[in-house]
Design a protein around this motif. Sequence first.
Motif, short mmCIF file in Angstrom:
data_model
loop_
_atom_site.label_atom_id
_atom_site.label_comp_id
_atom_site.label_asym_id
_atom_site.label_seq_id
_atom_site.Cartn_x
_atom_site.Cartn_y
_atom_site.Cartn_z
N SER A 78 0.84 -1.20 0.00
CA SER A 78 0.00 0.00 0.00
C SER A 78 0.87 1.25 0.00
O SER A 78 1.94 1.28 0.60
CB SER A 78 -0.90 0.02 1.24
N ALA A 79 0.38 2.28 -0.69
CA ALA A 79 1.00 3.60 -0.58
C ALA A 79 0.38 4.28 0.64
O ALA A 79 -0.83 4.26 0.82
CB ALA A 79 0.74 4.42 -1.84
N ARG A 80 1.23 4.86 1.48
CA ARG A 80 0.75 5.45 2.74
C ARG A 80 1.07 6.94 2.78
O ARG A 80 2.19 7.33 2.50
CB ARG A 80 1.38 4.73 3.94
N PHE A 81 0.07 7.72 3.16
CA PHE A 81 0.24 9.16 3.36
C PHE A 81 0.17 9.46 4.84
O PHE A 81 -0.56 8.81 5.58
CB PHE A 81 -0.85 9.94 2.63
N SER A 82 0.94 10.44 5.27
CA SER A 82 0.86 10.92 6.65
C SER A 82 0.46 12.39 6.63
O SER A 82 1.02 13.18 5.88
CB SER A 82 2.22 10.78 7.35
N TRP A 83 -0.53 12.75 7.45
CA TRP A 83 -0.99 14.14 7.50
C TRP A 83 -0.35 14.90 8.66
O TRP A 83 -0.70 16.04 8.92
CB TRP A 83 -2.51 14.19 7.61
N GLU A 84 0.60 14.26 9.36
CA GLU A 84 1.31 14.93 10.46
C GLU A 84 2.61 15.49 9.91
O GLU A 84 3.54 14.75 9.57
CB GLU A 84 1.59 13.94 11.59
N ALA B 6 12.72 4.17 -3.19
CA ALA B 6 11.49 4.80 -3.67
C ALA B 6 10.25 4.09 -3.11
O ALA B 6 9.25 4.74 -2.78
CB ALA B 6 11.46 4.78 -5.20
N ARG B 7 10.33 2.76 -2.99
CA ARG B 7 9.22 2.00 -2.41
C ARG B 7 9.02 2.38 -0.94
O ARG B 7 7.90 2.45 -0.45
CB ARG B 7 9.51 0.50 -2.55
N ILE B 8 10.13 2.62 -0.23
CA ILE B 8 10.03 3.02 1.17
C ILE B 8 9.34 4.38 1.27
O ILE B 8 8.49 4.60 2.14
CB ILE B 8 11.42 3.05 1.84
N VAL B 9 9.71 5.32 0.39
CA VAL B 9 9.02 6.62 0.37
C VAL B 9 7.52 6.42 0.23
O VAL B 9 6.72 7.06 0.92
CB VAL B 9 9.54 7.50 -0.80
N GLU B 10 7.14 5.49 -0.62
CA GLU B 10 5.73 5.24 -0.89
C GLU B 10 5.02 4.55 0.28
O GLU B 10 3.89 4.91 0.62
CB GLU B 10 5.61 4.35 -2.14
N SER B 11 5.69 3.58 0.92
CA SER B 11 4.97 2.69 1.82
C SER B 11 5.18 2.93 3.31
O SER B 11 4.33 2.55 4.11
CB SER B 11 5.35 1.23 1.50
N VAL B 12 6.29 3.55 3.70
CA VAL B 12 6.53 3.74 5.13
C VAL B 12 5.51 4.72 5.71
O VAL B 12 5.16 5.72 5.06
CB VAL B 12 7.99 4.22 5.36
N PRO B 13 4.99 4.47 6.91
CA PRO B 13 3.92 5.32 7.43
C PRO B 13 4.37 6.66 7.99
O PRO B 13 3.56 7.59 8.10
CB PRO B 13 3.28 4.46 8.53
N ASP B 14 5.65 6.81 8.35
CA ASP B 14 6.10 8.02 9.04
C ASP B 14 6.74 9.01 8.07
O ASP B 14 7.58 8.62 7.23
CB ASP B 14 7.12 7.66 10.13
N LEU B 15 6.41 10.27 8.22
CA LEU B 15 6.89 11.28 7.29
C LEU B 15 8.40 11.50 7.41
O LEU B 15 9.07 11.75 6.41
CB LEU B 15 6.15 12.60 7.52
N ASP B 16 8.95 11.40 8.63
CA ASP B 16 10.39 11.60 8.78
C ASP B 16 11.16 10.54 8.00
O ASP B 16 12.19 10.82 7.37
CB ASP B 16 10.82 11.63 10.25
#
Length: 368
Positions: free
Chosen positions: A23-29, A117-127
């Motif tokens: 899944s691609a994950r976005f964080s709003w924090e 690039a996959r980590i950018v897409e899938s990791v849940p944390d913005l940092d």
Amino acid sequence: MSTHERYTTDPGEGVWQIPSSGSARFSWEYDEGRERLLALYQKGKDKQWDGAKRIDWDTEVDPYDPLGTPDEALTLYGTRHWTKLTERDKGELRRHYASWQFSQFLHGEQGAMVCAARIVESVPDLDAKFYSATQTMDEARHAEIFGRFLHEKVGMLYPINKSLQGLLGDTLRDSRWDMPYLGMQVLIEGLALAAFGMIRDTTDKPLPQQILAYVMQDEARHVAFGRMALRDYYKQLTDAELREREEFVIEGCYLMRDRLRGVEVLENFGIPKKEAEQFSEQSEFLALFRRLLFSRIVPCVKDIGLWGERLQKAYLEMGVFEMGDSNLDLLMRQDEEIAEALDRERFAAEESQRVAEVRAAVSDGADA
């Protein structure tokens, strides 16, 4: 001449496609993050560099001895085939081995770029997304540099090793967001780092030494990032989930240890595969090399919290268990310091040359 014309054997289709299941994950924090990870992100931005300018590409390279490889390091050394080789044959063998090694580095760096690039897409944390974005650029630069070295200085490439391709495929097919970290940054890049370091510290050839030193300076940050992110996450996992990750590590380590031996090179010299595998197994140099390949992986695996009984037993069987006590932070600091020392030497030489040119011009003016 295209890359395909430089391959020793047909690499197959020009594009390798791996279906994505995560899944691609976005964080709003946007206003919070781990202080150490954000500091690493800042360092990643500060340390960007241009491979076309930092590396002295005018340095001459002998394609038949690109790495200064001694006879003893060649797998055929001491076999019945060695005495039949002419000096030209031995030079060709060195060229093939250097091409094979740096081709696997090149394919691995492209894999690292895709995984980042996959980590950018899938990791849940913005940092973590922020830092992975800088790593994606780093890996692109590394692929560019290794590709240029092979095209311009060696003139030959090898297709990706099937075992490396298999581990990379398994890493990218997994839907769990932490697997690109574990498969790429801990296993594949851990092996590559150890290989980089062995060549960097033993070669007397300035261009590959520069390339490997500067790439390893970047990789020191990448390993720190993977350790930080996975150590935090694995503290939250159940014993069953940790065992799944440990099984993946065990399988990957055995695969890389047993298959990354350059058998393809000997096959290109007419040695049957079974005999080539025997020579690789009997080579004292390769045995040492394969053992040292785990010098970066074992302490990292232990540090992130994957240190179950079965994993420890596997490392005992491989003869690398004691490497778990290695000081990974010290190794990474040394990687950074070696690159910085190379920069100082090069800048000092360039400054000395400029001073000499100015003095010569002043002298010529006075004579006139």
